[in-house]
Design an enzyme around this catalytic site. Sequence first.
Site, PDB file in Angstrom:
ATOM      1  N   TYR A 131      24.810  19.440  20.837  1.00 28.60           N
ATOM      2  CA  TYR A 131      23.353  19.581  20.884  1.00 28.60           C
ATOM      3  C   TYR A 131      22.951  21.040  20.681  1.00 28.60           C
ATOM      4  CZ  TYR A 131      23.192  14.843  22.864  1.00 28.60           C
ATOM      5  OH  TYR A 131      23.327  13.497  23.069  1.00 28.60           O
ATOM      6  N   ARG A 230      28.867   5.208  22.074  1.00 24.51           N
ATOM      7  CA  ARG A 230      28.834   4.586  20.748  1.00 24.51           C
ATOM      8  C   ARG A 230      30.189   4.016  20.343  1.00 24.51           C
ATOM      9  NH1 ARG A 230      25.693   8.775  16.945  1.00 24.51           N
ATOM     10  NH2 ARG A 230      27.282  10.169  17.734  1.00 24.51           N
ATOM     11  N   GLN A 255      27.797   4.816  26.862  1.00 22.33           N
ATOM     12  CA  GLN A 255      26.461   5.326  26.576  1.00 22.33           C
ATOM     13  C   GLN A 255      26.034   4.760  25.227  1.00 22.33           C
ATOM     14  OE1 GLN A 255      24.579   9.659  25.869  1.00 22.33           O
ATOM     15  NE2 GLN A 255      25.588   9.437  27.843  1.00 22.33           N
TER      16      GLN A 255
END
Length: 430
Positions: A131, A230, A255
């Site tokens: 991120y 995922r 998640q």
Amino acid sequence: MQVSIACTEQNLRSRSSEDRLCGPRSGPGGGNGGPAGRGHGNPPAGGGSGPKAQAALVPRPPAPSGALRESTGRSTGMKYRNLGKSGLRVSCLGLGTWVTFGSQISDETAEDVLTVAYEHGINLFDTAEVYAAGNAERTLGNILKSKGWRRSSYVITTKIFWGGQAETERGLSRKHIIEGLQGSLERLQLGYVDIVFANRSDPNSPMEEIVRAMTYVINQGLALYWGTSRWGAAEIMEAYSMARQFNLIPPVCEQAEHHLFQREKVEMQLPELYHKIGLQPPSCLPLSLTRGLDPIPHPILFPGVGSVTWSPLACGLITSKYAGQVPDTCRATIKGCQWLKDKVQREDGKKQQAKIMDLLPIAHQLGCTVAQLAIAWCLHSEGVSSVLLGVSSAEQLIEHLGALQVLSQLTPQTVMKIYGLLGNKPHSKK
């Protein structure tokens, strides 16, 4: 970009000042050990002999199918649930940092958002090494350090996969899992994260290597739990099989993206996996999962997979603000989000916008916004431990927190009405 903050049951027993965040325990039950998580690595059917060891093999009666033991903060109204079938208690709404921290919003705004979240009972904060090229972790770490909140009062999660440009700085090799997590901890200025996620599956890394590396970082105290992000159901099942076969630590949660228009994985695949892993007689399990177990006439309770979900508003699509146009101030106009603008303007995007408008009467009847209704609907799904929110301001976060009041109004009749309007309820392929 999501970071997690959770109060453990031990905190509830020993720290009365934490009552602001966590409500009273709803009943008896144990966690997974002390804050260092050192005793976390032994599987439920671990070795040993004699009457003491044999007694340990007999599990407590399981909770009702799919049940998440829920409690409510006395002063905040925040609800807390177990993370999967672990003993870790997380707020049902968490705060994510994807797109916002270290990028879209200023550090001052990020601090306001994090402060409001913590004061309203959110204890789960999620982020990732990728991120904002690591800046999301840096921003989060700086804020946590300046606030001085007790480390035991919140849960931090980060995700490992994309760490840099070099070939050895990507993927889920033992090298990158260990070095990538060490880099995240440096940016976060923390000694450990509560959960480290494998941020997608890696066909180039053997599953045994991944599970062994995750077990290693937990045993070294760099993380307390690990999870997947995922991953497919078959890959998660393979990780569990490896963990049980080699006496390693399995993942505690997946998640996954989940919203009104993305439903099958969280509503069909994960619950089936949750029950398959969570409660089966040894005779029904693969040989690799039963090796070393003494035959007993009771089912064996294994830690099962829960879910932490993200994007409850489909990156802002489920807000009715895109009806007929793309506003200049929305996320779809941000650099790098052209894909979102294209999605809104495609035919399927226009159909989704029409369905969102159809939900407006239900939202008005419940006295809420479409966004609050959509978030509450995600919280209503079986097996969901926490829903991660992505916000660009403290005001937006406060609005989204209103979904907690909507959740109690979601009667079976209302849920069925929403199903009918959406027309996309997933069905088992069996």
